[in-house]
Each structure stands twice: as structure tokens, then as C-alpha cells.
Design a protein around this motif. Structure first.
Motif, PDB file in Angstrom:
ATOM      1  N   LEU A 418      26.951 -18.671 -31.469  1.00 36.70           N
ATOM      2  CA  LEU A 418      26.229 -19.874 -31.875  1.00 36.70           C
ATOM      3  C   LEU A 418      26.294 -20.934 -30.780  1.00 36.70           C
ATOM      4  N   TYR A 419      27.514 -21.158 -30.239  1.00 39.69           N
ATOM      5  CA  TYR A 419      27.683 -22.219 -29.243  1.00 39.69           C
ATOM      6  C   TYR A 419      27.070 -21.849 -27.897  1.00 39.69           C
ATOM      7  N   ASP A 420      26.685 -20.583 -27.753  1.00 42.68           N
ATOM      8  CA  ASP A 420      25.959 -20.200 -26.535  1.00 42.68           C
ATOM      9  C   ASP A 420      24.567 -20.808 -26.494  1.00 42.68           C
ATOM     10  N   ILE A 421      23.988 -21.067 -27.678  1.00 41.43           N
ATOM     11  CA  ILE A 421      22.603 -21.556 -27.690  1.00 41.43           C
ATOM     12  C   ILE A 421      22.474 -22.985 -28.210  1.00 41.43           C
ATOM     13  N   VAL A 422      23.579 -23.566 -28.741  1.00 42.18           N
ATOM     14  CA  VAL A 422      23.515 -24.914 -29.319  1.00 42.18           C
ATOM     15  C   VAL A 422      24.430 -25.859 -28.553  1.00 42.18           C
ATOM     16  N   SER A 423      23.896 -27.019 -28.192  1.00 46.28           N
ATOM     17  CA  SER A 423      24.690 -28.097 -27.594  1.00 46.28           C
ATOM     18  C   SER A 423      24.561 -29.332 -28.471  1.00 46.28           C
ATOM     19  N   THR A 424      25.512 -30.235 -28.327  1.00 41.15           N
ATOM     20  CA  THR A 424      25.480 -31.449 -29.148  1.00 41.15           C
ATOM     21  C   THR A 424      25.868 -32.669 -28.330  1.00 41.15           C
ATOM     22  N   ILE A 425      25.285 -33.787 -28.700  1.00 39.72           N
ATOM     23  CA  ILE A 425      25.675 -35.086 -28.155  1.00 39.72           C
ATOM     24  C   ILE A 425      26.085 -35.943 -29.338  1.00 39.72           C
ATOM     25  N   GLN A 426      27.367 -36.287 -29.384  1.00 37.10           N
ATOM     26  CA  GLN A 426      27.898 -37.027 -30.523  1.00 37.10           C
ATOM     27  C   GLN A 426      27.916 -38.527 -30.248  1.00 37.10           C
ATOM     28  N   GLN A 427      27.952 -39.288 -31.338  1.00 35.35           N
ATOM     29  CA  GLN A 427      28.077 -40.739 -31.201  1.00 35.35           C
ATOM     30  C   GLN A 427      29.468 -41.105 -30.700  1.00 35.35           C
ATOM     31  N   SER A 428      30.478 -40.383 -31.184  1.00 38.78           N
ATOM     32  CA  SER A 428      31.849 -40.586 -30.740  1.00 38.78           C
ATOM     33  C   SER A 428      32.121 -39.672 -29.548  1.00 38.78           C
ATOM     34  N   VAL A 429      32.491 -40.252 -28.427  1.00 39.48           N
ATOM     35  CA  VAL A 429      32.637 -39.490 -27.183  1.00 39.48           C
ATOM     36  C   VAL A 429      34.097 -39.408 -26.769  1.00 39.48           C
ATOM     37  N   PHE A 430      34.529 -38.216 -26.355  1.00 44.44           N
ATOM     38  CA  PHE A 430      35.864 -38.091 -25.766  1.00 44.44           C
ATOM     39  C   PHE A 430      35.724 -37.775 -24.282  1.00 44.44           C
ATOM     40  N   VAL A 431      36.470 -38.518 -23.479  1.00 48.70           N
ATOM     41  CA  VAL A 431      36.455 -38.317 -22.029  1.00 48.70           C
ATOM     42  C   VAL A 431      37.862 -37.960 -21.585  1.00 48.70           C
ATOM     43  N   PHE A 432      37.995 -36.887 -20.821  1.00 47.48           N
ATOM     44  CA  PHE A 432      39.293 -36.448 -20.316  1.00 47.48           C
ATOM     45  C   PHE A 432      39.737 -37.310 -19.142  1.00 47.48           C
ATOM     46  N   ASN A 433      41.044 -37.329 -18.922  1.00 48.04           N
ATOM     47  CA  ASN A 433      41.594 -38.035 -17.763  1.00 48.04           C
ATOM     48  C   ASN A 433      41.389 -37.158 -16.532  1.00 48.04           C
ATOM     49  N   ALA A 434      40.132 -37.067 -16.130  1.00 52.38           N
ATOM     50  CA  ALA A 434      39.738 -36.216 -15.005  1.00 52.38           C
ATOM     51  C   ALA A 434      38.560 -36.894 -14.298  1.00 52.38           C
ATOM     52  N   SER A 435      38.020 -36.220 -13.303  1.00 50.30           N
ATOM     53  CA  SER A 435      36.915 -36.807 -12.531  1.00 50.30           C
ATOM     54  C   SER A 435      35.624 -36.811 -13.349  1.00 50.30           C
ATOM     55  N   ILE A 436      34.665 -37.619 -12.882  1.00 45.91           N
ATOM     56  CA  ILE A 436      33.344 -37.629 -13.519  1.00 45.91           C
ATOM     57  C   ILE A 436      32.753 -36.225 -13.499  1.00 45.91           C
ATOM     58  N   LYS A 437      32.881 -35.560 -12.368  1.00 42.73           N
ATOM     59  CA  LYS A 437      32.330 -34.216 -12.231  1.00 42.73           C
ATOM     60  C   LYS A 437      32.928 -33.262 -13.258  1.00 42.73           C
ATOM     61  N   ASN A 438      34.253 -33.243 -13.383  1.00 42.02           N
ATOM     62  CA  ASN A 438      34.901 -32.325 -14.321  1.00 42.02           C
ATOM     63  C   ASN A 438      34.590 -32.680 -15.769  1.00 42.02           C
ATOM     64  N   ASN A 439      34.379 -33.966 -16.040  1.00 43.10           N
ATOM     65  CA  ASN A 439      34.014 -34.360 -17.389  1.00 43.10           C
ATOM     66  C   ASN A 439      32.598 -33.930 -17.736  1.00 43.10           C
ATOM     67  N   ILE A 440      31.723 -33.943 -16.735  1.00 41.99           N
ATOM     68  CA  ILE A 440      30.349 -33.486 -16.975  1.00 41.99           C
ATOM     69  C   ILE A 440      30.308 -31.967 -17.120  1.00 41.99           C
ATOM     70  N   THR A 441      30.972 -31.266 -16.223  1.00 44.40           N
ATOM     71  CA  THR A 441      30.929 -29.792 -16.217  1.00 44.40           C
ATOM     72  C   THR A 441      31.913 -29.173 -17.192  1.00 44.40           C
ATOM     73  N   MET A 442      32.804 -29.984 -17.791  1.00 41.94           N
ATOM     74  CA  MET A 442      33.877 -29.486 -18.649  1.00 41.94           C
ATOM     75  C   MET A 442      34.666 -28.403 -17.905  1.00 41.94           C
ATOM     76  N   PHE A 443      34.927 -28.698 -16.614  1.00 40.65           N
ATOM     77  CA  PHE A 443      35.756 -27.875 -15.744  1.00 40.65           C
ATOM     78  C   PHE A 443      35.114 -26.519 -15.418  1.00 40.65           C
ATOM     79  N   GLY A 444      33.805 -26.430 -15.646  1.00 38.69           N
ATOM     80  CA  GLY A 444      33.081 -25.211 -15.311  1.00 38.69           C
ATOM     81  C   GLY A 444      32.476 -25.285 -13.918  1.00 38.69           C
TER      82      GLY A 444
END
Length: 580
Positions: A418-444
Motif C-alpha cells: 500500500l505504502y509503495d503507491i500512497v504518499s501523505t502530507i500531514q498537517q502535523s509535521v515531524f522533522v528529524f535532527n538531520a540535514s534538510i536533504k536527509n529530511n526530504i529524502t528520509m535518508f534514502g
């Protein structure tokens, strides 16, 4: 895809959690080596006791030289034995705890996306911190200490029996009463240890809540009340810990007193045997008194250790139960063979859902979201807009009716597919203590071209131009504004380029210009079904949606294009007129 499916079929499900097994995985060799040197150390200690007896009884001469040589050999062996014992014990314990924590983390990640809407995170925080310390001390380290004490006690009894059976029987008789009381006291410790764990979890929970709600506490000037609540939980925790310490120290005191009484009794009885000319010597008497210390160790320590062991084992079971909990039916199901496809669209038929079992949030909800179209979900607060997205994302599956991705029922779809084809943008956002790049790519791993594209589409260009993609966002995005954190969340979803995008009030914290730009970027996406919950009834944006779905009391009241709904002058017309 077939390999992935085979791996998932063979994977252990969340409900089959055995955390104790993680201690031993690829770790038995370290345990065996540490145990071997632990046995060597026990034999060395018993050897010292035996040589002491011989030294007391023998006369000067050749025999004394032999004893001294033996003592030197024992001393020489003790240093490397202790070093290797300490080394491999440390390796075993560190690896066991590391694997235990990693297993918990793996199992948490196997849970459903909606897990922590109904479960408390404090159980897991406590389980990965304080509880791990208790398990390390009272199970992993204690294994070696207790086994060493038992071997020492048995070895001591053997040497005492070899020297004097009568003296040994007298010494053991002195130990019976303290042993019985120690066992009774040890049993009282078990429920106290369990209560300490519960109180510690409650304390962690209230502290977490206070920190998460800190802005609310300050703005409502509720500091004194929160301090009082935290203080109450802290007092409850420390009171039960005080009770535990008192009982532990009392048992230790009892052991010390009993040990002194037994030593004096053995000394007196041994002296009488010597005076009567029985088979007893000064060396035997001295050795017996010293060996008694090895016997009394297990007598008084084992009941206390067992209570601690039982309580620590209870912590493991508590974590296993938490990891196996499926309160909302949102747990990942690895056993299903149903894939998730999106060739036609998403169809909901007579869907009903209630959070508390009483008030219905969605009521006979039916609608078809056609592939690659854009939909605005609008309606008054509490009409079920966000709940709809939660269900489409499989955050809960205790609904009635049917939700179909093409012909596949959502409750039967493997969540990873399911998560292979569905993405979500939530009102409540969590940001990791990492770089902008890693937060965007989720370390991918993504190409720089793709990252730059979503940076521009999400409105992050100015931030990246000034600080760069390696800029650290801080704990939970503390170095970013609310709008910048939201843009990162939007960039994450856009980067995946999924077939379905679910957006829940994602632009609520953005200024009007950025909100319009981001929304236009989403609406301009091709080959993607976009379902967007919005409170912003802006004509220019709403006209770009293929359809506007208007909800009231958990059901679809009307749907159509902006112009169609305005011309109908129904419920949407009223919402739009009031908002302007």
C-alpha cells in the motif's frame, strides 16, 4: 517483486514477539567463553581456601615451599582469567542489549501507521531506556554473578564435607532459618519491583506530556499545576523505590547478622571438636569459617536475585505484549498475499467509522476517486474529512463497508505494498535532527536533480539558497519556522512521486502566496490521484480541482466542479459564501 513477496510471507508477524531470543542470537560463543573463565575463577578462589588450610596445618619445610608455589600459580592464573572473563562478559551483555533494543525498534516499525493514535509512546520510551538498564543488571549481568555464587557455594560445601562432615552439617543447620526468611522476603520483593516499573512508566509519561505540551502550559499559566502533577508521580515512584531499598537492605542486614552468628557457632563447635580430639584441625576450622562466606552468598542473594529476575522478566513480557498489541487493527499484516494496485481508482461503499463506538464520524460514506484526478475535500469541522484520509492510509481498519483500491479490499492489502503507491502530507509535521536533504529524502538515495525539483515545487528554494541542503534542522525542526517544516513535509511526498497523494490541511501554516504556489504545484502533477482536505475556499485554487467533494455529518452531500456547485446553490455554496 516475487522475492519481496516470498520474504514477507516468511517474515515473523508482529503478534509473534520473542524478545528474550534476541539476547542469544550470534552471542552464545561469548556467553560460553565468559562462563568458562567464570568457572576458572571459582576454582581459583576455592584453591586459595584449600591452600590456606594446608598452610595453617603444615610445618616449615618442603611442604610449605610447594604450597607457596601453588599460591603463586593461582595468582598468576587469576589475572588473565579475570581479564578474559570481564572482556567476554562485557561483549556478551553489550551485544545482547544492542540486539534487544534493535529487535524492539524493528517490531515497532512493523506496526501500523495509526498505532500511536491509540497507544502511549511512554511504554516504549521506558522500555528502551530505564527498563533496559534493569534487564541488563538483573538478568544479563546477574547470570554470571549468580552462577558464580552457586558454583562457589557447591564447591565450598564439597570442601567442607571433605574436611569434616559433622562440622558441615552444623554449619548448614545454622543456615536453615536465615534461608527460609530470605526466601519469604525475596518473594515480597517481586511485586515491589513490578510496581517500580509501573510507576516509572507513569512518571515518564507525565514528563513527556509536559514537554510536548510546553507551549500550552506556558500560555495558560498552568506551570504550578503541572509541577504538582509531575511531583505526585515522582513522589509515588520514589516512595515505592524507598520501600524496595528498605527491604533489600533489611535482607542484607539479616544475612550479615546470620553470617556472624553462624561463624561464631562453627568456631565454637570446631574448637570443641579439636579439644575432644575429633578429626578437626585449626586449618580445617579456619577454612570452614571462610568457606561459609561462599555458602551464605547463594543462601541470601538467590531469593533477592530471583525477585529481581522475575520483575525484569516481567518488563520483557510487558514490552512483548505492547509490541503485539493491535488495539485499532492497524498492525502490519505480512501474511496477506494481496497487492495494492491503482489502475482504475479508489472506491468506498457504505463505509462507517466511529472512534469511540458511539458517535459515528463517517456514515454510509460512498464515493469513487478516479485515477489521476484531483479532489478537494471540504466541509465544516468534524464532518469526517481527516478521518477519510486516515482510513485511505490504513491507519485504522476497524471500519464497516468496503474500501477498494481497484478490486482489492484495503483491510486485506499488505501494508508495505500500500505504502509503495500512497504518499501523505500531514498537517502535523515531524522533522528529524538531520540535514534538510536527509529530511526530504528520509535518508534514502535520490538524484540531485530530483531533490532540486521538489525543493522548487515545495517553496524551499530560498531556504536552501541561503543555508544549503546540509543545513541541520535541529531537534524536531527547532532551527526552522513552522512554514519551513511544512514545506519539507511537502517535498518528501513529492519526491516519492506516488500514484496516490493524500493531503490533510498541508498548507494551513503557510502564507497565502506560498500556500497557493504549493497547491498549484500539487495540482500540476501528472499521473497522480490527489485527494486534498482543505479549509481554504479560494476560488482560484478550487477551480483547478477536477471535483470538489462536500461532506456533512460524515457523508457526501454533494460533489462536482466549482462552477457546478456554485450554480446549484446548495451546501457548498453556503460554506463558500460564509467564508467570504
Amino acid at each position: 517483486m516475487n522475492k519481496l513477496f516470498d520474504a514477507l510471507k516468511n517474515k515473523e508477524t508482529v503478534s509473534e514477539v520473542n524478545l528474550s531470543g534476541s539476547f542469544w542470537k550470534n552471542n552464545k560463543r561469548n556467553f560460553i567463553i565468559a562462563s568458562f573463565f567464570n568457572i576458572i575463577m571459582v576454582l581459583i578462589a576455592l584453591g586459595f581456601q584449600e591452600t590456606l588450610r594446608i598452610m595453617v596445618d603444615i610445618k616449615m619445610g618442603k611442604d610449605l615451599v610447594i604450597v607457596v608455589v601453588v599460591v603463586v600459580i593461582l595468582i598468576a592464573l587469576s589475572f588473565p582469567s579475570y581479564r578474559f572473563y570481564s572482556k567476554y562478559r562485557a561483549i556478551f551483555v553489550a551485544k545482547a542489549i544492542r540486539q534487544y533494543k534493535n529487535t524492539i525498534t524493528d517490531k515497532i516499525m512493523e506496526k501500523g501507521i495509526g498505532t500511536f493514535k491509540s497507544e502511549s509512546t511512554s511504554t516504549y520510551v521506558s522500555g528502551l531506556t530505564n527498563d533496559c538498564t534493569v534487564i541488563e543488571e538483573n538478568i544479563l549481568l546477574a547470570i554470571f554473578e549468580v552462577s558464580g555464587m552457586i558454583l562457589s557455594g557447591l564447591g565450598a560445601i564439597f570442601l567442607m564435607m571433605k574436611n569434616s562432615v559433622l562440622l558441615t552439617i552444623v554449619a548448614l543447620m545454622f543456615s536453615v532459618l536465615p534461608l527460609v526468611y530470605s526466601i519469604i522476603s525475596g518473594k515480597k520483593l517481586t511485586p515491589i519491583e513490578e510496581r517500580v516499573s509501573v510507576k516509572n512508566t507513569n512518571y515518564v509519561k507525565i514528563v513527556q506530556e509536559a514537554l510536548n505540551g510546553f507551549p500550552v502550559i506556558k500560555s495558560f499559566q498552568a506551570e504550578k499545576k503541572i509541577i504538582e502533577l509531575i511531583g505526585d508521580e515522582n513522589n509515588a515512584l520514589e516512595d515505592i523505590k524507598e520501600e524496595r531499598i528498605f527491604l533489600q537492605k533489611f535482607i542484607e542486614l539479616l544475612g550479615g547478622i546470620s553470617g556472624m552468628i553462624t561463624q561464631q557457632g562453627v568456631l565454637i563447635f570446631g574448637a570443641v571438636l579439636i579439644l575432644l580430639g575429633k578429626k578437626a584441625t585449626g586449618g580445617i576450622l579456619v577454612e570452614s569459617v571462610l568457606l561459609l562466606g561462599m555458602v551464605f552468598g547463594p543462601v541470601f542473594e538467590l531469593p533477592v536475585w530471583y525477585s529481581k529476575f522475575t520483575a525484569a522478566k516481567g518488563l520483557i513480557h510487558k514490552m512483548e505484549d505492547a509490541l503485539s498489541n493491535d488495539s485499532k487493527g492497524a498492525m502490519v499484516d505480512f501474511s496477506t498475499d494481496t497487492f495494492c494496485t491503482h489502475n482504475k481508482g479508489i472506491k468506498l461503499e457504505n463505509v462507517n467509522y466511529s472512534y469511540d463506538g458511539e458517535k459515528t464520524v463517517l456514515n454510509r460514506f460512498s464515493y469513487f476517486f478516479e485515477k489521476n484526478k484531483s479532489y478537494a475535500i471540504v466541509g465544516a469541522s468534524g464532518c469526517g474529512k481527516s478521518t477519510l484520509l486516515h482510513l485511505l492510509l490504513a491507519e485504522m481498519n476497524d471500519y464497516t463497508g468496503s474500501i477498494l483500491y481497484d478490486e482489492n479490499e484495503l483491510s486485506q492489502i499488505n501494508r508495505e505494498f500500500l505504502y509503495d503507491i500512497v504518499s501523505t502530507i500531514q498537517q502535523s509535521v515531524f522533522v528529524f535532527n538531520a540535514s534538510i536533504k536527509n529530511n526530504i529524502t528520509m535518508f534514502g538515495d535520490y538524484s540531485r536533480e530530483k531533490i532540486n525539483r521538489v525543493v522548487q515545487m515545495s517553496g524551499l528554494s530560498d531556504l536552501v539558497a541561503v543555508n544549503g541542503l546540509d543545513y541541520m534542522c535541529g531537534e524536531n525542526g527547532s532551527n526552522l519556522s513552522g512554514g519551513e517544516k511544512q514545506r519539507i513535509s511537502i517535498a518528501r511526498a513529492l519526491l516519492r512521486n506516488s500514484k496516490v497523494l493524500l493531503v490533510d490541511e498541508a498548507t494551513a501554516s503557510l502564507d497565502a502566496q506560498t500556500s497557493s504556489m504549493v497547491l498549484n504545484s500539487i495540482l500540476d502533477l501528472e499521473k497522480m490521484t490527489r485527494i486534498i482536505v482543505t479549509h481554504d475556499l479560494d476560488e482560484n485554487c478550487l477551480k483547478k480541482f477536477d471535483e470538489i467533494v462536500t461532506l456533512k455529518n460524515g457523508t457526501v452531500l454533494e460533489a462536482g466542479s466549482f462552477d457546478e456547485l456554485m450554480a446549484a446553490k446548495g451546501y457548498f455554496y453556503s460554506l463558500y459564501t460564509v467564508s467570504h
